[in-house]
Design an enzyme around this catalytic site. Structure first.
Site, PDB file in Angstrom:
ATOM      1  N   GLU A 247       0.859  -1.183   0.000  1.00 52.01           N
ATOM      2  CA  GLU A 247       0.000   0.000   0.000  1.00 52.01           C
ATOM      3  C   GLU A 247       0.892   1.229   0.000  1.00 52.01           C
ATOM      4  OE1 GLU A 247      -1.726  -1.334   3.448  1.00 52.01           O
ATOM      5  OE2 GLU A 247      -3.120  -2.604   2.331  1.00 52.01           O
TER       6      GLU A 247
ATOM      7  N   TYR B  22       7.836   1.693  -7.586  1.00 51.52           N
ATOM      8  CA  TYR B  22       7.036   0.463  -7.718  1.00 51.52           C
ATOM      9  C   TYR B  22       6.620   0.221  -9.176  1.00 51.52           C
ATOM     10  CZ  TYR B  22       6.687   1.040  -2.642  1.00 51.52           C
ATOM     11  OH  TYR B  22       6.977   1.196  -1.310  1.00 51.52           O
TER      12      TYR B  22
END
Ligand SMILES: CC(C)(COP(=O)(O)OP(=O)(O)OC[C@H]1O[C@@H](n2cnc3c(N)ncnc32)[C@H](O)[C@@H]1OP(=O)(O)O)[C@@H](O)C(=O)NCCC(=O)NCCS
Length: 146
Positions: free
Chosen positions: A102, A114
């Protein structure tokens, strides 16, 4: 540079790095919970100097990236990516086929990292993180391992 697992005696230096990098850092209690539980807490050091850390939780074939952090003065030198690769390797060794994480919607450095490492958004947790007196969404991301 080398990786090693965190010990309770590292708490002081880890909290210093954590606080140098995050607007909403983990507390001492968060790290103690991870150390006492089944999480893996990894440190990246150079000449005994702490550069960053990362925390994963792995169970039933799933890895969760709980924390990844590079000391403020050591950012943008490839260390975040290096720590992430280490955590992916550890997760695979522990039997995970997928990693979840998250991230704050506004955290563009982490999002860029990411996305460049093949994580894809799979959901949103509305108003998940504190942001001053308000709340901020969390993006939920995942990628296969191996
Ligand atoms: C996110 C974090 C771990 C990245 O660590 P880092 O060592 O600075 O990142 P790297 O040097 O390995 O960079 C890897 C990629 O991330 C992206 N990135 C990192 N910092 C960035 C920035 N300030 N702006 C835009 N993209 C950035 C880039 O895509 C970069 O690749 P490139 O250098 O080839 O362009 C670091 O910024 C950090 O500790 N932030 C505070 C804690 C945090 O937010 N953790 C994530 C919680 S979900």
């Amino acid at each position: 540079m080398k990786f090693r697992k965190m010990l309770v005696s590292d708490l002081g230096s880890v909290l210093t790095v954590e606080r140098s990098a995050y607007s909403h850092p983990w507390t001492e209690g968060n790290f103690r919970d991870s150390l006492e539980g089944n999480d893996e807490v990894w440190l990246l050091e150079s000449n005994d100097k702490l550069l960053g850390h990362g925390v994963i939780s792995v169970a039933v074939g799933e890895a969760h990236l709980l924390n990844i952090c590079v000391a403020n003065h050591s950012q943008r030198q490839g260390l975040g990516r290096y720590i992430l690769h280490h955590l992916l390797t550890r997760s695979e060794l522990l039997g995970a086929g997928i990693m979840f994480l998250e991230v704050r919607e506004s955290n563009s450095p982490a999002l860029a990292l990411y996305q460049s490492e093949r994580f894809e958004q799979i959901g949103v947790r509305k108003n998940y993180y504190p942001l001053g007196s308000e709340r901020e969404n969390a993006l939920v991301m995942s990628r296969p391992i191996g």
